[in-house]
Design a protein around this motif. Structure first.
Motif, short mmCIF file in Angstrom:
data_model
loop_
_atom_site.label_atom_id
_atom_site.label_comp_id
_atom_site.label_asym_id
_atom_site.label_seq_id
_atom_site.Cartn_x
_atom_site.Cartn_y
_atom_site.Cartn_z
N UNK A 121 0.80 -1.23 0.00
CA UNK A 121 0.00 0.00 0.00
C UNK A 121 0.83 1.28 0.00
N UNK A 122 2.13 1.16 0.19
CA UNK A 122 2.99 2.34 0.27
C UNK A 122 3.33 2.83 -1.14
N UNK A 123 3.10 4.11 -1.39
CA UNK A 123 3.50 4.71 -2.66
C UNK A 123 5.03 4.81 -2.68
N UNK A 124 5.62 4.19 -3.67
CA UNK A 124 7.08 4.18 -3.79
C UNK A 124 7.50 5.34 -4.68
N UNK A 125 8.22 6.29 -4.10
CA UNK A 125 8.54 7.55 -4.78
C UNK A 125 10.00 7.53 -5.22
N UNK A 126 10.19 7.49 -6.54
CA UNK A 126 11.53 7.61 -7.11
C UNK A 126 11.82 9.05 -7.47
N UNK A 127 13.07 9.43 -7.44
CA UNK A 127 13.44 10.83 -7.69
C UNK A 127 14.33 10.94 -8.92
N UNK A 128 14.24 12.11 -9.55
CA UNK A 128 15.21 12.41 -10.60
C UNK A 128 16.52 12.81 -9.93
N UNK A 129 17.51 13.10 -10.72
CA UNK A 129 18.85 13.40 -10.18
C UNK A 129 19.06 14.88 -9.88
N UNK A 130 17.98 15.66 -9.92
CA UNK A 130 18.10 17.08 -9.68
C UNK A 130 18.20 17.89 -10.95
N UNK A 131 18.44 17.22 -12.06
CA UNK A 131 18.56 17.87 -13.35
C UNK A 131 17.49 17.39 -14.33
N UNK A 132 16.47 16.70 -13.79
CA UNK A 132 15.34 16.27 -14.59
C UNK A 132 15.45 14.87 -15.14
N UNK A 133 16.56 14.19 -14.95
CA UNK A 133 16.74 12.83 -15.45
C UNK A 133 16.34 11.84 -14.37
#
Length: 702
Positions: A329-341
């Motif tokens: 049930x946990x939304x798994x949040x991935x991030x970009x590298x700070x430059x949009x990638x």
């Protein structure tokens, strides 16, 4: 039949919930802006609850006579002369009503999402006709969508002098988010997130938390100063902080952020001195166990809670390697590298670029944390726009949607005003639209710059002017590339110039310091031509605006203080880096006077960048950039001046009269020592100014 919005239009509602009341006040203010007190048609906008409308949706009805039955069955009123005297806004929840009210503001009053942030000129009117019919908004493809007001150092100390309300900057920021269709906020970092969370909730928004602040709890180091933040030894102290945070927010709309990082937005094992988490398996297991403990804790106090966890940086690497396990049930949040990638960020000299997206389509709950502003102490953008193209952003976010990662998107918006162009592009992605540099620039210019196509072209060309520092498509420099790395080099020069700068290994590798400086500065020298050409293009557009009597001063002032200012920051700072590199090479060659003067000229370019930023402040924007303490252009100039002082000590004599004599005295007096000096000793900068006046600077700066 039609409805005439005018100065006599009233808004009526039996709903007394704070978010709806705030939404009504916004539209009342907007009506006042457009109509003032001018109005001769008394009519009303009526809010009615309707359980048949989907969550966050709304239905606006303008109906004639007695023919319009609403979802409660009562007939809508009308008049016999073809003019309706009621508009109904129907919704089932607070956000539905708020979006309906803001729809009227944007569609009919023409007040744009960034009206405040981009000085929109509100057109006055005696009355605006709203034709009979039903109106509804676009349906988002992203369930939870919002902004993270991170690195908010400009917002934090900026006061709107025309307002007595110290929260006015934050109200304007959160209103812009709502106007963009957002429903979620992280209302600041650290203390600010607590300070403004109620304001965000009162405006109808969900709230969530910084990835380094699980459950929005107070930081361990602040709650227990002097106590080592070792979870294995102090778990009960962590648990107390988490439970307190849950109790404080249990009555709000919260997406509960679960996780465990360190005390400075860094991995916890960098501050844990027990040595118990020396393998990836141990680190992953502890993170997994803590997340589950936090999830169960929230469930003790909240019915049907919503959860997320940020797979940020090193946590994504652990997750991809199978060391972190999460409940479905946990939304798994991935991030970009700070430059949009959409890959893991570079931290210090560690850069693996692991994909932040699932291998196939997300079958559970997926989300992203995406940056249009970033602070990485290396190369990112904070006071200038994302240095990569709208088309690049569109491709990345299309891939996110294709992977079915559509439950949660939080966008790092920083201080809003510098980043409105990319925030405007991303808001369109929330609703499934395609964006590119050409169309987005034209639409943006149409909404905020009177449709000026030259301005649109400048926005379109911005990413092409940015300096590239690597081989990857996203590796383009924000202003921190100039400011942060100069300060690193200056620090090492002053402290121990025999040692190289480990902080630059990500860019230069383990090379001697003089080679590091040469490689770094050469990247700016290679790209300075394109920046200078771009600045010239923007300045020409600004000049044309000044000559265009049909446009007037508003567009010129706005353009000069937004895009032109950012272009000049890039160009001035890049020139400063180039001259810094030349000065450093003169130092290496033992030409200390030349090094001293070149560094002085470098510092002046950083002064110019700071001055163009401060010159952009006018009206409500007075002192907006006062607290530029992250990019801190002015401090970069200060550090260069400190280097100048060291070089003077290396090249001048102990009496500080040799360079003074060579610069100020006539040739025939330089070797006469009956009086050592004739004036007060010069400061480094006074000496630089005197040298600059005597030298052929054109030749020196080539």
């Amino acid at each position: 039949m039609a409805f005439i919005l005018n100065g006599s239009t009233k808004i009526e509602s039996d709903i007394r919930r704070t978010p709806v009341i705030n939404g009504i006040r916004i539209l009342e203010r907007d009506l006042k802006k457009v109509f003032g007190d001018r109005g001769n048609v008394e009519n009303r906008i009526v809010l009615k609850e309707c359980g048949e409308i989907e969550a966050e949706g709304f239905l606006i009805e303008v109906v004639g006579g007695a023919g319009g039955a609403n979802c409660g069955g009562e007939a809508a009123a009308g008049t016999s002369d073809g003019i309706s005297d009621e508009i109904f806004i129907r919704a089932k929840d607070d956000l539905g009503f708020i979006y309906g009210l803001l729809f009227i503001s944007e569609r009919f009053l023409k007040i744009r999402p960034f009206w405040f942030w981009l000085d929109q000129k509100i057109c006055k009117s005696d009355g605006i006709e709203v034709k009979e019919g039903e109106y509804t908004g676009n349906k988002p493809v992203i369930k939870y969508r919002g902004w993270f007001f991170n690195d908010e150092v400009l917002l934090d100390q900026w006061k709107i002098k025309s307002s007595d309300d110290p929260e006015e900057p934050w109200k304007m920021a959160l209103e812009a988010l709502l106007r963009c269709g957002g429903n979620l906020a992280i209302p600041g970092t650290d203390k600010n997130s607590v300070k403004y969370r109620k304001l965000a909730v009162d405006m109808g928004l969900w709230i969530t938390h910084h990835h380094a602040e699980p459950l929005g709890a107070e930081m361990f180091a602040r709650a227990y100063p002097g106590v080592q933040a070792n979870y294995s030894d102090k778990s009960e102290l962590f648990h107390h902080l988490w439970e307190t945070a849950v109790k404080e927010q249990k009555d709000y709309k919260v997406i509960w952020n679960l996780g465990f990082r360190g005390q400075g937005d860094c991995p916890f094992w960098t501050t844990d001195n027990t040595g118990k988490y020396d393998t990836e398996e141990k680190r992953g297991k502890l993170i997994s166990d803590i997340i589950e403990l936090q999830r169960q804790l929230v469930k003790q106090y909240v019915i049907q809670p919503v959860f997320c966890t940020n797979l940020y940086g090193e946590v994504m690497e652990l997750y991809k390697e199978g060391h972190v396990t999460l409940a479905d049930e946990i939304i798994k949040v991935g991030a970009d590298n700070g430059f949009g990638k959409m890959v893991t960020r570079r931290r210090d000299n560690h850069c693996t670029r692991v994909s932040s997206l699932p291998g196939g389509k997300e079958e559970g709950h997926g989300g992203i944390y995406y940056h249009v502003s970033f602070y990485d102490l290396q190369a990112a953008n904070h006071i200038t726009m994302l240095p990569n193209s709208v088309e690049f952003v569109n491709r990345q976010l299309n891939e996110v949607i294709d992977k079915n990662v559509v439950d949660f998107w939080v966008i790092n918006c920083s201080n809003v005003r510098p980043h409105t162009y990319y925030l405007d592009a991303v808001r369109k992605k929330w609703f499934g639209l395609q964006v590119d540099d050409h169309s987005n620039s034209l639409e943006f210019a149409q909404e905020y710059y009177g449709g000026n196509k030259e301005i649109a072209r400048c926005y379109e060309n911005y990413p092409e002017a940015m300096i590239s520092y690597g081989e990857q498509e996203d590796e383009h420099a924000g202003e921190q590339f100039y400011t942060e790395n100069i300060r690193i080099i200056a620090h090492h020069f002053i402290k121990d110039r025999q040692q190289n700068a480990r902080e630059l290994f990500w860019l230069t590798g383990d090379a001697p310091i003089e080679e590091q400086v040469k490689l770094y500065c050469s990247l700016c020298e290679k790209g300075i031509g394109q920046l200078e050409s771009y600045v010239e293009e923007c300045r020409n557009v600004c000049s044309n605006l000044a000559l265009d009597g049909n446009i007037g001063n508003r567009e010129e002032q706005l353009f000069r203080s937004t895009l032109l200012m950012q272009a000049e920051i890039h160009a001035f700072c890049a020139k400063g880096v180039v001259l810094f590199g030349k000065g450093y090479q003169e130092y290496v060659s033992g030409n200390y006077k030349k090094a001293f003067v070149l560094l002085g000229a470098s510092a002046e370019y950083f002064d110019d960048a700071d001055q163009t930023m401060r010159a952009s402040e006018y009206g409500v924007w007075e002192n907006f950039y006062f607290n530029d303490c992250l990019a801190d252009v002015k401090h970069t100039a200060y550090m260069i001046r400190k280097m100048m002082g060291v070089i003077r000590e290396l090249g001048d004599n102990t009496s500080h009269d040799r360079w003074y004599r060579d610069t100020v005295y006539p040739v025939e007096d330089r070797e006469v020592f009956l009086l050592l000096v004739l004036d007060n000793h010069m400061t480094d900068w006074e000496l630089y100014e005197a040298m600059k006046a005597k030298m052929d600077m054109t030749e020196l700066l080539k």
